[in-house]
Design a protein around this motif. Structure first.
Motif, PDB file in Angstrom:
ATOM      1  N   VAL A  11       0.857  -1.183   0.000  1.00  0.00           N
ATOM      2  CA  VAL A  11       0.000   0.000   0.000  1.00  0.00           C
ATOM      3  C   VAL A  11       0.897   1.238   0.000  1.00  0.00           C
ATOM      4  O   VAL A  11       1.909   1.287   0.697  1.00  0.00           O
ATOM      5  N   LYS A  22      -2.376   0.178   7.070  1.00  0.00           N
ATOM      6  CA  LYS A  22      -3.208  -1.000   6.808  1.00  0.00           C
ATOM      7  C   LYS A  22      -2.748  -2.196   7.640  1.00  0.00           C
ATOM      8  O   LYS A  22      -3.528  -2.786   8.372  1.00  0.00           O
ATOM      9  N   CYS A  23      -1.465  -2.551   7.522  1.00  0.00           N
ATOM     10  CA  CYS A  23      -1.001  -3.767   8.187  1.00  0.00           C
ATOM     11  C   CYS A  23      -0.217  -3.497   9.467  1.00  0.00           C
ATOM     12  O   CYS A  23       0.194  -4.430  10.152  1.00  0.00           O
TER      13      CYS A  23
END
Length: 191
Positions: A11, A22-23
């Protein structure tokens, strides 16, 4: 804006994040390059080199001017004080050497030098101009008086010149010229 890409999920991440949004994995640390964004809040920069170099050159020039300036050495007179010096006019009495006289003293005026000295008349005119605040310079060129001033057309100039005419005539001067500072002749007349 180019940002970093998360190595784990791929991303695109806006610069300034330490972890991927996101992660939540840690992003690689990059050294930030300093860029000048412009505007009124410009970064500090470095030491201004050009003004320092120019100032140093001027200071060096001043120091060298005074260090290399050659003073006129004092003249050592090894003349016999009892020696006699003949004057230029033949048949006149010899003049004795004066050991107390300074080496740059002007010689005394020689009688019968050919005419009156206009220096006093010019100095009187110069002082009269300054008293009336008609600033300028007064000089003698041959038998002519040159007044260089920006006030040739001033109403106060005519009375000052009228009072000086008789002294200038007595000094042997025949013409008067009034000039602007640029050298343009405003008027010229006989005395």
């Amino acid at each position: 804006m180019s940002g970093a890409v998360c190595p784990k999920c791929g991303v695109a991440v806006v610069p300034g994040y330490v972890k991927c949004p996101k992660c939540q994995s840690a992003l690689p640390v990059r050294s930030r390059a300093v860029t000048n964004m412009g505007g009124t809040a410009v970064g500090g920069g470095g030491v201004p080199v050009i003004p320092i170099v120019v100032g140093g050159a001027v200071a060096l020039g001043i120091v060298l001017f005074f260090a290399l300036k050659k003073d006129k050495p004092a003249v050592a007179h090894t003349v016999d004080p009892d020696a006699q010096v003949e004057t230029e006019q033949s048949g006149s009495a010899p003049v004795r050497f004066d050991p107390t006289a300074m080496p740059y003293d002007p010689p005394p005026p020689v009688q019968g030098s050919g005419g009156p000295d206009p220096t006093d008349a010019v100095n009187v005119l110069d002082r009269a101009l300054k008293k009336e605040r008609l600033w300028g310079t007064v000089s003698v060129v041959g038998a002519r008086v040159d007044v260089r001033t920006g006030a040739c057309n001033d109403p106060g100039m005519a009375p000052v010149l009228a009072t000086a005419v008789s002294q200038l005539k007595d000094a042997g001067l025949t013409r008067l010229r009034c000039m602007e500072q640029s050298g343009a002749v405003v008027f010229e007349r006989d005395l």
